[in-house]
Design a protein around this motif. Sequence first.
Motif, PDB file in Angstrom:
ATOM      1  N   ARG A  17       0.825  -1.112  -0.005  1.00  0.00           N
ATOM      2  CA  ARG A  17       0.015  -0.090   0.086  1.00  0.00           C
ATOM      3  C   ARG A  17       0.850   1.328  -0.059  1.00  0.00           C
ATOM      4  O   ARG A  17       0.601   2.290  -0.694  1.00  0.00           O
ATOM      5  CB  ARG A  17      -0.862   0.046   1.248  1.00  0.00           C
ATOM      6  N   ILE A  18       2.003   1.234   0.685  1.00  0.00           N
ATOM      7  CA  ILE A  18       2.698   2.440   0.991  1.00  0.00           C
ATOM      8  C   ILE A  18       3.369   2.659  -0.499  1.00  0.00           C
ATOM      9  O   ILE A  18       3.663   3.874  -0.985  1.00  0.00           O
ATOM     10  CB  ILE A  18       3.985   2.342   1.819  1.00  0.00           C
ATOM     11  N   VAL A  19       3.815   1.761  -1.230  1.00  0.00           N
ATOM     12  CA  VAL A  19       4.332   1.891  -2.558  1.00  0.00           C
ATOM     13  C   VAL A  19       3.423   2.342  -3.334  1.00  0.00           C
ATOM     14  O   VAL A  19       3.472   3.477  -4.257  1.00  0.00           O
ATOM     15  CB  VAL A  19       5.074   0.510  -3.243  1.00  0.00           C
ATOM     16  N   LEU A  20       2.066   2.000  -3.290  1.00  0.00           N
ATOM     17  CA  LEU A  20       1.220   2.376  -4.452  1.00  0.00           C
ATOM     18  C   LEU A  20       0.675   3.735  -4.277  1.00  0.00           C
ATOM     19  O   LEU A  20       0.342   4.790  -5.083  1.00  0.00           O
ATOM     20  CB  LEU A  20      -0.042   1.294  -4.178  1.00  0.00           C
ATOM     21  N   VAL A  21       0.830   4.117  -2.960  1.00  0.00           N
ATOM     22  CA  VAL A  21       0.357   5.431  -2.499  1.00  0.00           C
ATOM     23  C   VAL A  21       1.505   6.503  -2.627  1.00  0.00           C
ATOM     24  O   VAL A  21       1.373   7.606  -3.478  1.00  0.00           O
ATOM     25  CB  VAL A  21      -0.090   5.772  -1.024  1.00  0.00           C
ATOM     26  N   GLY A  22       2.637   6.098  -2.242  1.00  0.00           N
ATOM     27  CA  GLY A  22       3.814   6.837  -2.426  1.00  0.00           C
ATOM     28  C   GLY A  22       4.407   7.150  -3.890  1.00  0.00           C
ATOM     29  O   GLY A  22       4.843   8.031  -4.148  1.00  0.00           O
ATOM     30  N   SER A  23       4.092   6.146  -4.778  1.00  0.00           N
ATOM     31  CA  SER A  23       4.441   6.430  -5.992  1.00  0.00           C
ATOM     32  C   SER A  23       3.619   7.328  -6.887  1.00  0.00           C
ATOM     33  O   SER A  23       3.990   7.924  -7.950  1.00  0.00           O
ATOM     34  CB  SER A  23       4.370   5.242  -6.761  1.00  0.00           C
ATOM     35  N   GLY A  24       2.467   7.913  -6.353  1.00  0.00           N
ATOM     36  CA  GLY A  24       1.580   8.763  -7.004  1.00  0.00           C
ATOM     37  C   GLY A  24       0.605   7.866  -8.000  1.00  0.00           C
ATOM     38  O   GLY A  24      -0.409   8.463  -8.435  1.00  0.00           O
ATOM     39  N   LEU A  25       0.674   6.739  -7.753  1.00  0.00           N
ATOM     40  CA  LEU A  25      -0.533   6.041  -8.565  1.00  0.00           C
ATOM     41  C   LEU A  25      -1.599   6.035  -7.879  1.00  0.00           C
ATOM     42  O   LEU A  25      -2.929   6.242  -8.340  1.00  0.00           O
ATOM     43  CB  LEU A  25      -0.061   4.466  -8.725  1.00  0.00           C
ATOM     44  N   ASP A  26      -1.706   5.962  -6.408  1.00  0.00           N
ATOM     45  CA  ASP A  26      -3.133   6.064  -5.726  1.00  0.00           C
ATOM     46  C   ASP A  26      -2.642   7.175  -4.485  1.00  0.00           C
ATOM     47  O   ASP A  26      -2.650   6.891  -3.501  1.00  0.00           O
ATOM     48  CB  ASP A  26      -3.462   4.811  -5.215  1.00  0.00           C
ATOM     49  N   PRO A  27      -2.627   8.331  -4.791  1.00  0.00           N
ATOM     50  CA  PRO A  27      -2.214   9.207  -3.842  1.00  0.00           C
ATOM     51  C   PRO A  27      -3.107   9.531  -2.683  1.00  0.00           C
ATOM     52  O   PRO A  27      -2.692   9.557  -1.534  1.00  0.00           O
ATOM     53  CB  PRO A  27      -2.192  10.536  -4.546  1.00  0.00           C
ATOM     54  N   LYS A  28      -4.197   9.327  -2.838  1.00  0.00           N
ATOM     55  CA  LYS A  28      -5.213   9.241  -1.935  1.00  0.00           C
ATOM     56  C   LYS A  28      -5.677   8.059  -0.934  1.00  0.00           C
ATOM     57  O   LYS A  28      -6.657   8.128  -0.116  1.00  0.00           O
ATOM     58  CB  LYS A  28      -6.662  10.006  -2.342  1.00  0.00           C
ATOM     59  N   SER A  29      -5.040   7.177  -1.525  1.00  0.00           N
ATOM     60  CA  SER A  29      -5.023   5.819  -0.849  1.00  0.00           C
ATOM     61  C   SER A  29      -6.508   5.411  -0.814  1.00  0.00           C
ATOM     62  O   SER A  29      -7.323   4.943   0.326  1.00  0.00           O
ATOM     63  CB  SER A  29      -4.413   5.735   0.531  1.00  0.00           C
ATOM     64  N   VAL A  30      -7.174   5.201  -2.071  1.00  0.00           N
ATOM     65  CA  VAL A  30      -8.420   4.826  -2.063  1.00  0.00           C
ATOM     66  C   VAL A  30      -8.759   3.559  -2.975  1.00  0.00           C
ATOM     67  O   VAL A  30      -9.850   3.076  -3.187  1.00  0.00           O
ATOM     68  CB  VAL A  30      -9.299   5.825  -2.810  1.00  0.00           C
ATOM     69  N   CYS A  31      -7.594   2.887  -3.386  1.00  0.00           N
ATOM     70  CA  CYS A  31      -7.674   1.621  -4.080  1.00  0.00           C
ATOM     71  C   CYS A  31      -6.939   0.376  -3.327  1.00  0.00           C
ATOM     72  O   CYS A  31      -5.782   0.093  -3.589  1.00  0.00           O
ATOM     73  CB  CYS A  31      -6.992   1.736  -5.560  1.00  0.00           C
ATOM     74  N   PRO A  32      -7.570  -0.031  -2.320  1.00  0.00           N
ATOM     75  CA  PRO A  32      -6.869  -0.761  -1.391  1.00  0.00           C
ATOM     76  C   PRO A  32      -6.712  -2.324  -1.781  1.00  0.00           C
ATOM     77  O   PRO A  32      -7.769  -2.994  -2.182  1.00  0.00           O
ATOM     78  CB  PRO A  32      -8.095  -0.998  -0.192  1.00  0.00           C
ATOM     79  N   ALA A  33      -5.598  -2.571  -2.204  1.00  0.00           N
ATOM     80  CA  ALA A  33      -5.310  -3.988  -2.881  1.00  0.00           C
ATOM     81  C   ALA A  33      -5.620  -4.920  -1.798  1.00  0.00           C
ATOM     82  O   ALA A  33      -6.025  -6.004  -2.429  1.00  0.00           O
ATOM     83  CB  ALA A  33      -3.676  -4.000  -3.240  1.00  0.00           C
ATOM     84  N   GLU A  34      -5.571  -4.812  -0.798  1.00  0.00           N
ATOM     85  CA  GLU A  34      -5.885  -5.738   0.395  1.00  0.00           C
ATOM     86  C   GLU A  34      -7.388  -6.474   0.212  1.00  0.00           C
ATOM     87  O   GLU A  34      -7.619  -7.473   0.406  1.00  0.00           O
ATOM     88  CB  GLU A  34      -5.720  -5.228   1.791  1.00  0.00           C
ATOM     89  N   VAL A  35      -7.973  -5.581  -0.081  1.00  0.00           N
ATOM     90  CA  VAL A  35      -9.751  -5.801  -0.653  1.00  0.00           C
ATOM     91  C   VAL A  35      -9.569  -6.782  -1.709  1.00  0.00           C
ATOM     92  O   VAL A  35     -10.127  -7.955  -1.660  1.00  0.00           O
ATOM     93  CB  VAL A  35     -10.467  -4.565  -0.820  1.00  0.00           C
ATOM     94  N   GLY A  36      -8.480  -6.295  -2.691  1.00  0.00           N
ATOM     95  CA  GLY A  36      -8.768  -7.368  -3.758  1.00  0.00           C
ATOM     96  C   GLY A  36      -8.144  -8.807  -3.525  1.00  0.00           C
ATOM     97  O   GLY A  36      -8.442  -9.750  -3.999  1.00  0.00           O
ATOM     98  N   HIS A  37      -7.018  -8.812  -2.879  1.00  0.00           N
ATOM     99  CA  HIS A  37      -6.395 -10.068  -2.411  1.00  0.00           C
ATOM    100  C   HIS A  37      -7.384 -10.917  -1.761  1.00  0.00           C
ATOM    101  O   HIS A  37      -7.162 -12.039  -2.093  1.00  0.00           O
ATOM    102  CB  HIS A  37      -5.002  -9.501  -1.655  1.00  0.00           C
ATOM    103  N   ALA A  38      -7.937 -10.294  -0.671  1.00  0.00           N
ATOM    104  CA  ALA A  38      -9.001 -11.105   0.027  1.00  0.00           C
ATOM    105  C   ALA A  38     -10.110 -11.604  -0.994  1.00  0.00           C
ATOM    106  O   ALA A  38     -10.627 -12.873  -0.687  1.00  0.00           O
ATOM    107  CB  ALA A  38      -9.393 -10.254   1.151  1.00  0.00           C
ATOM    108  N   GLU A  39     -10.486 -10.758  -1.885  1.00  0.00           N
ATOM    109  CA  GLU A  39     -11.682 -11.125  -2.732  1.00  0.00           C
ATOM    110  C   GLU A  39     -11.262 -12.448  -3.703  1.00  0.00           C
ATOM    111  O   GLU A  39     -12.077 -13.395  -3.967  1.00  0.00           O
ATOM    112  CB  GLU A  39     -12.223  -9.951  -3.665  1.00  0.00           C
ATOM    113  N   LEU A  40     -10.085 -12.143  -4.220  1.00  0.00           N
ATOM    114  CA  LEU A  40      -9.526 -13.212  -5.007  1.00  0.00           C
ATOM    115  C   LEU A  40      -9.494 -14.517  -4.198  1.00  0.00           C
ATOM    116  O   LEU A  40      -9.407 -15.869  -4.796  1.00  0.00           O
ATOM    117  CB  LEU A  40      -7.968 -12.976  -5.539  1.00  0.00           C
TER     118      LEU A  40
END
Length: 286
Positions: A213-236
Amino acid sequence: MGCAPGVASVVLMSTTGANADPLAALGSLPGVAESVESVRKAVDRVYGHRVMRRRSNEITSEAALRGARGSAALSGADWALEEVRRRTDFSGDDDARVMGAALRLTAEAGQLLSVWRQSPLRVLARLHLVAAATNGDEVGRPRLAGESVDEPLIELPLPGADEVHGRLEGLAELIITGSSAPALVTAAVVHGELLALRPFASHNGLVARTAERIVLVGSGLDPKSVCPAEVGHAELGRAAYLAALEGYVSGTPDGMAAWIAHCGRAVELGARESTAVCEALQRGAA
């Protein structure tokens, strides 16, 4: 028995000379460019939603809660979202402590963004300290030779302490040096490497997903941290998660590409979750 050397180890040990940006090479693996593009489109859909212009703080807060819930589920504490929302005491049984650790890590992640690029090992130590919420000698530092790891849901071969220290140093050097690789690739390698190494005595899965999450937010891909990959990992699902991780640990190009694609799909599903939250807010249903 240690992890297979393969691509994963080579990437983290080859940070000088002609291969000074080894992560960039992973971006050319089959299917990775398509995953990167698909993630970008999913993230753009969330950020382009009209609710994000007025209520982005609410989306961020909800994404944090749902992300913590998803990460805890992958570590064995699979609670309903409303139960997480309702509870205030997470000091009870093992599942409650896992959930509490996931929530603390999600809250802490935003405070560590500015430190990550300069001192990733310091951030990882801090994340473990926050997750463990104790003051034992084994907390906040990589494990030493002979120390055990409490990570029962990941049954891959455990690398020795010397390998852990060497690969952590390689990972830190890659982060500090920077890379032209897409954020998804870097996030997937950070996540996969921490799960493969399990450098701490406990809570490695939670720490690895927070670092992603820190990498995705800090890179600027998801600067507001609204795309939680953890949700997707759990769903998969845990089975797919562990199967994809085995691909990473195998070190083969196909295995690495499959892990990166899996992480990409997780980000897309996290983005879809927040898009649904935006639409619910727009309808006045949440």
